[in-house]
Scaffold this motif. Structure first.
Motif, PDB file in Angstrom:
ATOM      1  N   ASP A 103       0.854  -1.188   0.000  1.00 56.75           N
ATOM      2  CA  ASP A 103       0.000   0.000   0.000  1.00 56.75           C
ATOM      3  C   ASP A 103       0.887   1.234   0.000  1.00 56.75           C
ATOM      4  O   ASP A 103       1.798   1.352   0.833  1.00 56.75           O
ATOM      5  N   VAL A 104       0.622   2.131  -0.946  1.00 55.29           N
ATOM      6  CA  VAL A 104       1.434   3.346  -1.068  1.00 55.29           C
ATOM      7  C   VAL A 104       0.568   4.586  -0.881  1.00 55.29           C
ATOM      8  O   VAL A 104      -0.635   4.569  -1.131  1.00 55.29           O
ATOM      9  N   ILE A 105       1.212   5.645  -0.428  1.00 53.48           N
ATOM     10  CA  ILE A 105       0.519   6.906  -0.152  1.00 53.48           C
ATOM     11  C   ILE A 105       0.029   7.545  -1.448  1.00 53.48           C
ATOM     12  O   ILE A 105      -1.097   8.011  -1.534  1.00 53.48           O
ATOM     13  N   ASP A 106       0.874   7.542  -2.482  1.00 49.03           N
ATOM     14  CA  ASP A 106       0.534   8.158  -3.766  1.00 49.03           C
ATOM     15  C   ASP A 106       0.622   7.108  -4.873  1.00 49.03           C
ATOM     16  O   ASP A 106       1.676   6.915  -5.481  1.00 49.03           O
ATOM     17  N   ALA A 107      -0.477   6.434  -5.119  1.00 49.84           N
ATOM     18  CA  ALA A 107      -0.508   5.368  -6.122  1.00 49.84           C
ATOM     19  C   ALA A 107      -0.125   5.883  -7.505  1.00 49.84           C
ATOM     20  O   ALA A 107       0.585   5.200  -8.254  1.00 49.84           O
ATOM     21  N   LYS A 109       1.970   8.111  -8.404  1.00 59.05           N
ATOM     22  CA  LYS A 109       3.426   8.246  -8.548  1.00 59.05           C
ATOM     23  C   LYS A 109       4.020   6.951  -9.097  1.00 59.05           C
ATOM     24  O   LYS A 109       4.877   6.978  -9.985  1.00 59.05           O
ATOM     25  N   TYR A 110       3.538   5.818  -8.602  1.00 55.02           N
ATOM     26  CA  TYR A 110       4.083   4.533  -9.021  1.00 55.02           C
ATOM     27  C   TYR A 110       3.470   4.051 -10.332  1.00 55.02           C
ATOM     28  O   TYR A 110       4.157   3.439 -11.147  1.00 55.02           O
ATOM     29  N   ILE A 111       2.218   4.351 -10.560  1.00 60.37           N
ATOM     30  CA  ILE A 111       1.609   3.998 -11.847  1.00 60.37           C
ATOM     31  C   ILE A 111       2.324   4.734 -12.966  1.00 60.37           C
ATOM     32  O   ILE A 111       2.607   4.167 -14.014  1.00 60.37           O
ATOM     33  N   SER A 112       2.672   6.002 -12.739  1.00 57.13           N
ATOM     34  CA  SER A 112       3.354   6.792 -13.780  1.00 57.13           C
ATOM     35  C   SER A 112       4.789   6.322 -14.017  1.00 57.13           C
ATOM     36  O   SER A 112       5.370   6.626 -15.052  1.00 57.13           O
ATOM     37  N   LYS A 113       5.365   5.567 -13.064  1.00 58.58           N
ATOM     38  CA  LYS A 113       6.710   5.019 -13.260  1.00 58.58           C
ATOM     39  C   LYS A 113       6.715   3.828 -14.219  1.00 58.58           C
ATOM     40  O   LYS A 113       7.774   3.434 -14.708  1.00 58.58           O
ATOM     41  N   ALA A 114       5.545   3.259 -14.478  1.00 56.99           N
ATOM     42  CA  ALA A 114       5.463   2.089 -15.353  1.00 56.99           C
ATOM     43  C   ALA A 114       6.012   2.437 -16.732  1.00 56.99           C
ATOM     44  O   ALA A 114       5.741   3.512 -17.269  1.00 56.99           O
ATOM     45  N   SER A 115       6.777   1.515 -17.292  1.00 56.63           N
ATOM     46  CA  SER A 115       7.498   1.791 -18.533  1.00 56.63           C
ATOM     47  C   SER A 115       6.635   1.742 -19.788  1.00 56.63           C
ATOM     48  O   SER A 115       7.069   2.179 -20.851  1.00 56.63           O
ATOM     49  N   ASN A 116       5.424   1.213 -19.686  1.00 53.57           N
ATOM     50  CA  ASN A 116       4.568   1.159 -20.872  1.00 53.57           C
ATOM     51  C   ASN A 116       3.092   1.144 -20.491  1.00 53.57           C
ATOM     52  O   ASN A 116       2.739   1.005 -19.327  1.00 53.57           O
ATOM     53  N   LYS A 117       2.251   1.300 -21.500  1.00 53.12           N
ATOM     54  CA  LYS A 117       0.803   1.379 -21.307  1.00 53.12           C
ATOM     55  C   LYS A 117       0.233   0.098 -20.706  1.00 53.12           C
ATOM     56  O   LYS A 117      -0.687   0.139 -19.885  1.00 53.12           O
ATOM     57  N   PHE A 118       0.768  -1.053 -21.098  1.00 54.19           N
ATOM     58  CA  PHE A 118       0.307  -2.345 -20.582  1.00 54.19           C
ATOM     59  C   PHE A 118       0.494  -2.415 -19.070  1.00 54.19           C
ATOM     60  O   PHE A 118      -0.437  -2.761 -18.340  1.00 54.19           O
ATOM     61  N   LYS A 119       1.692  -2.063 -18.594  1.00 59.25           N
ATOM     62  CA  LYS A 119       1.954  -2.069 -17.145  1.00 59.25           C
ATOM     63  C   LYS A 119       1.033  -1.096 -16.415  1.00 59.25           C
ATOM     64  O   LYS A 119       0.493  -1.414 -15.361  1.00 59.25           O
ATOM     65  N   ARG A 120       0.882   0.093 -16.978  1.00 55.70           N
ATOM     66  CA  ARG A 120       0.022   1.105 -16.342  1.00 55.70           C
ATOM     67  C   ARG A 120      -1.418   0.602 -16.234  1.00 55.70           C
ATOM     68  O   ARG A 120      -2.066   0.781 -15.199  1.00 55.70           O
ATOM     69  N   SER A 121      -1.922  -0.054 -17.280  1.00 54.64           N
ATOM     70  CA  SER A 121      -3.311  -0.527 -17.237  1.00 54.64           C
ATOM     71  C   SER A 121      -3.471  -1.648 -16.210  1.00 54.64           C
ATOM     72  O   SER A 121      -4.486  -1.691 -15.499  1.00 54.64           O
ATOM     73  N   MET A 123      -1.626  -1.984 -13.491  1.00 54.65           N
ATOM     74  CA  MET A 123      -1.502  -1.341 -12.187  1.00 54.65           C
ATOM     75  C   MET A 123      -2.784  -0.592 -11.813  1.00 54.65           C
ATOM     76  O   MET A 123      -3.214  -0.622 -10.661  1.00 54.65           O
ATOM     77  N   ARG A 124      -3.429   0.049 -12.779  1.00 57.66           N
ATOM     78  CA  ARG A 124      -4.699   0.740 -12.507  1.00 57.66           C
ATOM     79  C   ARG A 124      -5.794  -0.274 -12.143  1.00 57.66           C
ATOM     80  O   ARG A 124      -6.595  -0.034 -11.237  1.00 57.66           O
ATOM     81  N   ALA A 125      -5.809  -1.404 -12.837  1.00 58.91           N
ATOM     82  CA  ALA A 125      -6.782  -2.455 -12.514  1.00 58.91           C
ATOM     83  C   ALA A 125      -6.541  -2.989 -11.100  1.00 58.91           C
ATOM     84  O   ALA A 125      -7.487  -3.179 -10.332  1.00 58.91           O
ATOM     85  N   ASN A 126      -5.272  -3.203 -10.738  1.00 56.14           N
ATOM     86  CA  ASN A 126      -4.947  -3.641  -9.379  1.00 56.14           C
ATOM     87  C   ASN A 126      -5.397  -2.616  -8.357  1.00 56.14           C
ATOM     88  O   ASN A 126      -5.895  -2.968  -7.283  1.00 56.14           O
ATOM     89  N   MET A 127      -5.236  -1.355  -8.679  1.00 58.03           N
ATOM     90  CA  MET A 127      -5.650  -0.284  -7.768  1.00 58.03           C
ATOM     91  C   MET A 127      -7.158  -0.356  -7.517  1.00 58.03           C
ATOM     92  O   MET A 127      -7.614  -0.266  -6.382  1.00 58.03           O
ATOM     93  N   LYS A 128      -7.928  -0.525  -8.583  1.00 58.58           N
ATOM     94  CA  LYS A 128      -9.384  -0.598  -8.449  1.00 58.58           C
ATOM     95  C   LYS A 128      -9.823  -1.844  -7.691  1.00 58.58           C
ATOM     96  O   LYS A 128     -10.713  -1.786  -6.847  1.00 58.58           O
ATOM     97  N   LEU A 129      -9.202  -2.976  -7.999  1.00 59.74           N
ATOM     98  CA  LEU A 129      -9.629  -4.248  -7.408  1.00 59.74           C
ATOM     99  C   LEU A 129      -9.107  -4.481  -5.990  1.00 59.74           C
ATOM    100  O   LEU A 129      -9.804  -5.048  -5.150  1.00 59.74           O
ATOM    101  N   TYR A 130      -7.866  -4.066  -5.728  1.00 58.10           N
ATOM    102  CA  TYR A 130      -7.209  -4.440  -4.470  1.00 58.10           C
ATOM    103  C   TYR A 130      -6.720  -3.258  -3.630  1.00 58.10           C
ATOM    104  O   TYR A 130      -6.121  -3.456  -2.581  1.00 58.10           O
ATOM    105  N   GLY A 131      -6.939  -2.034  -4.111  1.00 60.78           N
ATOM    106  CA  GLY A 131      -6.597  -0.863  -3.315  1.00 60.78           C
ATOM    107  C   GLY A 131      -5.148  -0.431  -3.400  1.00 60.78           C
ATOM    108  O   GLY A 131      -4.735   0.496  -2.716  1.00 60.78           O
ATOM    109  N   THR A 132      -4.363  -1.088  -4.240  1.00 63.65           N
ATOM    110  CA  THR A 132      -2.963  -0.702  -4.447  1.00 63.65           C
ATOM    111  C   THR A 132      -2.520  -1.153  -5.826  1.00 63.65           C
ATOM    112  O   THR A 132      -2.964  -2.198  -6.311  1.00 63.65           O
ATOM    113  N   PRO A 133      -1.644  -0.378  -6.468  1.00 63.81           N
ATOM    114  CA  PRO A 133      -1.157  -0.801  -7.781  1.00 63.81           C
ATOM    115  C   PRO A 133       0.018  -1.780  -7.707  1.00 63.81           C
ATOM    116  O   PRO A 133       0.423  -2.345  -8.716  1.00 63.81           O
TER     117      PRO A 133
END
Length: 161
Positions: A103-107, A109-121, A123-133
Motif C-alpha cells: 500500500d502506497v501513499i501516492d498510487a 506516482k508509481y503507476i506513472s513510473k510504469a514503462s509502458n501502457k500495458f503495465k500502467r493498465s 496497475m490501474r486495474a490492481n488499484m481498483k480491485l485491491y486498493g494498491t497498484p
C-alpha cells in the motif's frame, strides 16, 4: 546502515513457468479455430517470451535496503518502492495465488513510473480491485511466499519512520 537483503530470481521456477506457457501455446494451436485457442496462443505465447527474457535477466529479483524495496520479479515490477511512500504491507490471496500487497501513499506516482501502457493498465486495474497498484509474488523468486512475507513485513517495521 544495514546490508541489503537480496533475493535472486529462481531460474528453475522461471524455466518451469516458461515450459508451462509453451505447453499452453501448443494446446492453443490445436484449438486454433476456437477463440479460446487464439487467446491461449497470444497470452501464453507472451508469458513464454517473457519467461525467456527473465532467464537472461541479470537483475536481482527483489532487494530490500534502507531506501525501500526494489522489485524486478515480474512483468509489472516498477523498481524501487521507497519506504517513505509505503503506508502498509499486507497479504492477499487471489484465487490460488498469494501476493504481498504494498500500500502506497501516492498510487499515481508509481503507476506513472510504469514503462509502458500495458503495465500502467494492469496497475490501474490492481488499484481498483485491491486498493494498491503494487503487488509482489514469490513465483519467480528463490524463496517461498511465507519467507518473503515475513521478510518484507519485518523490514517494513524496521525501516518505517
Amino acid at each position: 546502515m544495514r546490508n541489503s537483503i537480496k533475493i535472486p530470481l529462481s531460474k528453475t521456477k522461471i524455466i518451469l513457468l516458461t515450459i508451462g506457457s509453451l505447453a499452453f501455446v501448443v494446446v492453443g494451436y490445436f484449438l486454433l479455430w476456437d477463440i479460446s485457442g487464439i487467446a491461449a496462443i497470444i497470452f501464453f505465447g507472451a508469458t513464454g517470451i517473457y519467461g525467456i527474457i527473465k532467464l537472461l535477466d541479470k537483475k536481482i529479483g527483489l532487494q530490500i535496503d534502507n531506501q525501500g524495496i526494489t522489485d524486478h520479479s515480474s512483468a509489472t515490477s516498477i523498481g524501487l518502492i521507497e519506504w517513505q511512500d509505503i503506508s502498509g504491507i499486507r497479504s492477499q490471496r487471489i484465487k490460488s495465488q498469494k501476493f504481498i500487497m504494498i500500500d502506497v501513499i501516492d498510487a499515481e506516482k508509481y503507476i506513472s513510473k510504469a514503462s509502458n501502457k500495458f503495465k500502467r493498465s494492469i496497475m490501474r486495474a490492481n488499484m481498483k480491485l485491491y486498493g494498491t497498484p503494487i503487488s509482489i509474488s514469490s513465483n519467480a523468486l528463490q524463496c517461498n511466499f511465507e519467507a518473503l512475507r515475513k521478510t518484507v513485513q519485518a523490514e517494513f517495521k524496521r525501516n518505517k519512520f
